[in-house]
Design a protein around this motif. Structure first.
Motif: not given
Lengths: 182, 178
Positions: B164-172
């Motif tokens: 996961l990139d940082p953006f996807e992690l932040q979404q989670i």
């Protein structure tokens, strides 16, 4: 008397040193050299005749067990007498006083004469009885001097006293024995 | 002139056969009753026990003494060995007591090489984002993580988050907080 001193063979100190290094033959020589003197001393100090051999064994056993305690200040034989005397010390406390038998005046015995020999044996018996009545220190000093022929220096070293005191003990012993044996 | 004192000093040597009386000394002995009595005592003492000598077997005595000495040395060795064992046992007991009674090592202070799996499992990583979640929400996070791992082509456990990139992690995280 027995020629049981260091008249032949290595001196006692050399034999003790050899024994310390594990030479048991050196111990056997020392036993042979001093056996008779220790036996006679024990007997004269009051040991029963039947006990003498066991006591002699015990004396030599203790001596060799603690052989490092002998530093040569006194002769090895004197040191054996010290051990033998200590061995008998407890026995003296238990020993009952023996009756003395009065002695009549007599001449110095002639050993070639059977009657003189008998008288000499009787004198020995009475002296031994008299010795049994003496205080331990007097008895031991007297025997070490009269029987073993030790000088007062050696006696003092063996008994943990001074030569002067040993001389005094000897004279007291003689005086008391004269009273007891007469 | 022979003195009593000089005669008395020589008595033990003469009685033991190491010397002889001189004619003067013999004359003194004949005249002095006190010296004569003392000479009898000394000569009798010097003879005491001479009849014992033949009965004392030097070979027998030395063999017995040496045998007893060997036995005693063997006993000494056994005793020393026994004490050595006692000492070792005591030392082992002390070491065991120290080992079992030592305090637990504080978390995170162990070196990576020395740390075992159990210690790794006990390491706590602070995640303040999860502190406010209730049990059902935490369960949902775990389920979503499981689903993510299952969908990962490599399926290598938590390492799958590395895809996961940082953006996807932040979404989670945002969805969890919502």
């Amino acid at each position: 008397m027995t020629a049981d001193r260091e008249t032949d063979g290595p001196p006692d100190a050399a034999l003790v040193a050899a024994y310390r290094k594990g030479d048991e033959r050196a111990a056997a020589v020392l036993v042979r050299r001093h056996l008779a003197a220790v036996g006679r001393y024990l007997y004269s100090c009051g040991a029963e005749r039947s006990d003498v051999e066991d006591l002699v064994q015990e004396t030599f056993f203790r001596a060799f067990r603690k052989v490092d305690g002998w530093r040569g200040d006194a002769s090895f034989r004197s040191w054996l007498f010290t051990i033998a005397g200590n061995l008998l010390k407890d026995d003296y406390r238990k020993r009952r006083a023996r009756p003395t038998i009065p002695l009549e005046d007599r001449e110095v015995p002639d050993r070639a004469d059977p009657e003189g020999d008998l008288a000499a044996r009787e004198a020995e018996r009475r002296v031994r009885e008299g010795l049994g009545r003496l205080p331990r220190l007097q008895r031991e000093v007297f025997l070490l001097r009269a029987q073993q022929g030790l000088e007062y220096d050696d006696i003092a070293a063996a008994l943990g006293t001074t030569p002067g005191a040993a001389r005094v003990h000897y004279h007291h012993a003689v005086k008391r024995l004269k009273e007891l044996v007469r | 002139m022979t003195s009593c004192e000089g005669l008395i000093d020589r008595m033990p040597a003469v009685a033991r056969g190491a010397g002889r009386w001189s004619p003067e000394e013999e004359a003194h002995l004949a005249e002095c009753a006190d010296c004569r009595v003392e000479w009898e005592l000394v000569s009798a003492a010097a003879r005491l026990g001479t009849d014992l000598e033949p009965a004392l077997d030097a070979h027998h005595v030395s063999q017995r003494v040496l045998g007893r000495l060997r036995d005693a040395r063997a006993r000494d060795r056994e005793r020393r060995r026994g004490w050595t064992l006692v000492g070792l046992a005591a030392a082992a007991a002390v070491l065991l007591a120290v080992w079992t009674g030592r305090p637990a090592r504080p978390a995170g202070t162990g070196s990576g090489a020395a740390a075992g799996p159990a210690e790794v499992g006990q390491v706590s990583i602070p995640l303040p984002e999860l502190d406010s979640l209730g049990a059902p929400q935490l369960e949902a996070v775990l389920d979503s993580l499981d689903a993510t791992f299952a969908a990962s082509p490599t399926n290598t456990g938590p390492a799958g988050l590395g895809d996961l990139d940082p953006f996807e992690l932040q979404q989670i995280l945002d969805s969890l907080e919502a």
